[in-house]
Design a protein around this motif. Sequence first.
Motif, PDB file in Angstrom:
ATOM      1  N   LEU A 292       0.812  -1.216   0.000  1.00 27.13           N
ATOM      2  CA  LEU A 292       0.000   0.000   0.000  1.00 27.13           C
ATOM      3  C   LEU A 292       0.847   1.269   0.000  1.00 27.13           C
ATOM      4  O   LEU A 292       0.330   2.367   0.179  1.00 27.13           O
ATOM      5  CB  LEU A 292      -0.930  -0.002   1.227  1.00 27.13           C
ATOM      6  N   GLY A 293       2.150   1.113  -0.231  1.00 20.93           N
ATOM      7  CA  GLY A 293       3.012   2.285  -0.273  1.00 20.93           C
ATOM      8  C   GLY A 293       2.594   3.302  -1.311  1.00 20.93           C
ATOM      9  O   GLY A 293       2.678   4.515  -1.076  1.00 20.93           O
ATOM     10  N   ALA A 294       2.121   2.833  -2.471  1.00 23.33           N
ATOM     11  CA  ALA A 294       1.715   3.771  -3.526  1.00 23.33           C
ATOM     12  C   ALA A 294       0.565   4.657  -3.078  1.00 23.33           C
ATOM     13  O   ALA A 294       0.487   5.832  -3.464  1.00 23.33           O
ATOM     14  CB  ALA A 294       1.326   2.990  -4.784  1.00 23.33           C
ATOM     15  N   GLY A 295      -0.339   4.116  -2.254  1.00 21.75           N
ATOM     16  CA  GLY A 295      -1.443   4.931  -1.762  1.00 21.75           C
ATOM     17  C   GLY A 295      -0.980   6.015  -0.812  1.00 21.75           C
ATOM     18  O   GLY A 295      -1.415   7.171  -0.902  1.00 21.75           O
ATOM     19  N   THR A 296      -0.075   5.674   0.092  1.00 21.32           N
ATOM     20  CA  THR A 296       0.436   6.658   1.035  1.00 21.32           C
ATOM     21  C   THR A 296       1.329   7.678   0.340  1.00 21.32           C
ATOM     22  O   THR A 296       1.400   8.838   0.754  1.00 21.32           O
ATOM     23  CB  THR A 296       1.207   5.953   2.165  1.00 21.32           C
ATOM     24  N   GLN A 297       2.001   7.256  -0.737  1.00 22.87           N
ATOM     25  CA  GLN A 297       2.850   8.185  -1.485  1.00 22.87           C
ATOM     26  C   GLN A 297       2.051   9.337  -2.090  1.00 22.87           C
ATOM     27  O   GLN A 297       2.589  10.429  -2.302  1.00 22.87           O
ATOM     28  CB  GLN A 297       3.597   7.432  -2.575  1.00 22.87           C
ATOM     29  N   VAL A 298       0.788   9.107  -2.375  1.00 16.29           N
ATOM     30  CA  VAL A 298      -0.059  10.199  -2.878  1.00 16.29           C
ATOM     31  C   VAL A 298      -0.058  11.359  -1.888  1.00 16.29           C
ATOM     32  O   VAL A 298       0.018  12.538  -2.266  1.00 16.29           O
ATOM     33  CB  VAL A 298      -1.499   9.699  -3.125  1.00 16.29           C
ATOM     34  N   PHE A 299      -0.091  11.036  -0.603  1.00 15.87           N
ATOM     35  CA  PHE A 299      -0.143  12.067   0.432  1.00 15.87           C
ATOM     36  C   PHE A 299       1.248  12.602   0.766  1.00 15.87           C
ATOM     37  O   PHE A 299       1.411  13.822   0.932  1.00 15.87           O
ATOM     38  CB  PHE A 299      -0.814  11.500   1.688  1.00 15.87           C
ATOM     39  N   THR A 300       2.243  11.701   0.883  1.00 12.68           N
ATOM     40  CA  THR A 300       3.582  12.203   1.217  1.00 12.68           C
ATOM     41  C   THR A 300       4.132  13.083   0.102  1.00 12.68           C
ATOM     42  O   THR A 300       4.769  14.111   0.373  1.00 12.68           O
ATOM     43  CB  THR A 300       4.537  11.043   1.496  1.00 12.68           C
ATOM     44  N   LEU A 301       3.884  12.698  -1.145  1.00 16.11           N
ATOM     45  CA  LEU A 301       4.338  13.527  -2.263  1.00 16.11           C
ATOM     46  C   LEU A 301       3.533  14.820  -2.355  1.00 16.11           C
ATOM     47  O   LEU A 301       4.088  15.903  -2.554  1.00 16.11           O
ATOM     48  CB  LEU A 301       4.226  12.755  -3.576  1.00 16.11           C
ATOM     49  N   GLY A 302       2.221  14.692  -2.217  1.00 15.30           N
ATOM     50  CA  GLY A 302       1.366  15.868  -2.353  1.00 15.30           C
ATOM     51  C   GLY A 302       1.678  16.939  -1.320  1.00 15.30           C
ATOM     52  O   GLY A 302       1.943  18.099  -1.652  1.00 15.30           O
ATOM     53  N   PHE A 303       1.680  16.542  -0.048  1.00 18.55           N
ATOM     54  CA  PHE A 303       1.938  17.508   1.016  1.00 18.55           C
ATOM     55  C   PHE A 303       3.427  17.851   1.104  1.00 18.55           C
ATOM     56  O   PHE A 303       3.793  19.006   1.338  1.00 18.55           O
ATOM     57  CB  PHE A 303       1.443  16.960   2.357  1.00 18.55           C
ATOM     58  N   GLY A 304       4.284  16.845   0.917  1.00 18.63           N
ATOM     59  CA  GLY A 304       5.723  17.083   1.045  1.00 18.63           C
ATOM     60  C   GLY A 304       6.254  18.033  -0.001  1.00 18.63           C
ATOM     61  O   GLY A 304       7.021  18.960   0.316  1.00 18.63           O
ATOM     62  N   GLU A 305       5.866  17.826  -1.253  1.00 14.76           N
ATOM     63  CA  GLU A 305       6.355  18.718  -2.306  1.00 14.76           C
ATOM     64  C   GLU A 305       5.738  20.105  -2.199  1.00 14.76           C
ATOM     65  O   GLU A 305       6.362  21.088  -2.610  1.00 14.76           O
ATOM     66  CB  GLU A 305       6.066  18.105  -3.669  1.00 14.76           C
TER      67      GLU A 305
END
Length: 221
Positions: free
Chosen positions: A158-171
């Motif tokens: 499920l890493g790809a799902g969490t990456q949506v948020f880490t990338l979105g907010f992080g960037e």
Amino acid sequence: MTRRADRLLPVVLLALCFVPVLSGTLRLVQLAGGPEIMPADDRFLDWPMALVVHIVGSAVFAVGCVFQLVPTIRRRHPDWHRRAGRVLAVAGLMVAGSALWLTLFYDPQPGTGPLLLVLRLVVAPAMAGCLVVGVAAARRRDFRAHRAWMIRGYALALGAGTQVFTLGFGEAVLGHGELRGDLLRVAAWVINLAVAEWAIRRPARRRTSRARRVPAEVVSP
């Protein structure tokens, strides 16, 4: 797990699955000759089979495991849990195998660097290992170990799902960049594994704390 958490768990997990499953579905439509709703990716035009296996396997595994993890469903439908578990274990191995194939034999995703490449080479075999160990534990009826290893495997998937948020907010906060993007993707796996370990250990702590209270209540005047 409380009834409220029991109801909330599938909602949260399905929300994490939504964007990857949707983007994968749109990519399949595009590969089948449909409209280009999302930007084209020429890396897979020559031989898209590995990508197709990865998308289909990921959708089945991500969504199906949501209902495997809900305690009420497991208790009320044990036969369904076992039969679905066999299918989902195969789907999970398809996801891990195709992810490894895509990493080794296709060009890297644009905007990513060597850190993400190395981590993908670690995560895919680790996910497969978790599933194999989890299935082996179920076969010897060690259901506590089975639950723990399957949760870990699902957290990696499920890493790809969490990456949506880490990338979105992080960037949005840190800005764009190859290394930043890689680190934010890695952060998603770290977060998922941390939550998985918390979920694995929390019931044991609760049972232990209850067991410790009982003698105290019995001997108290």
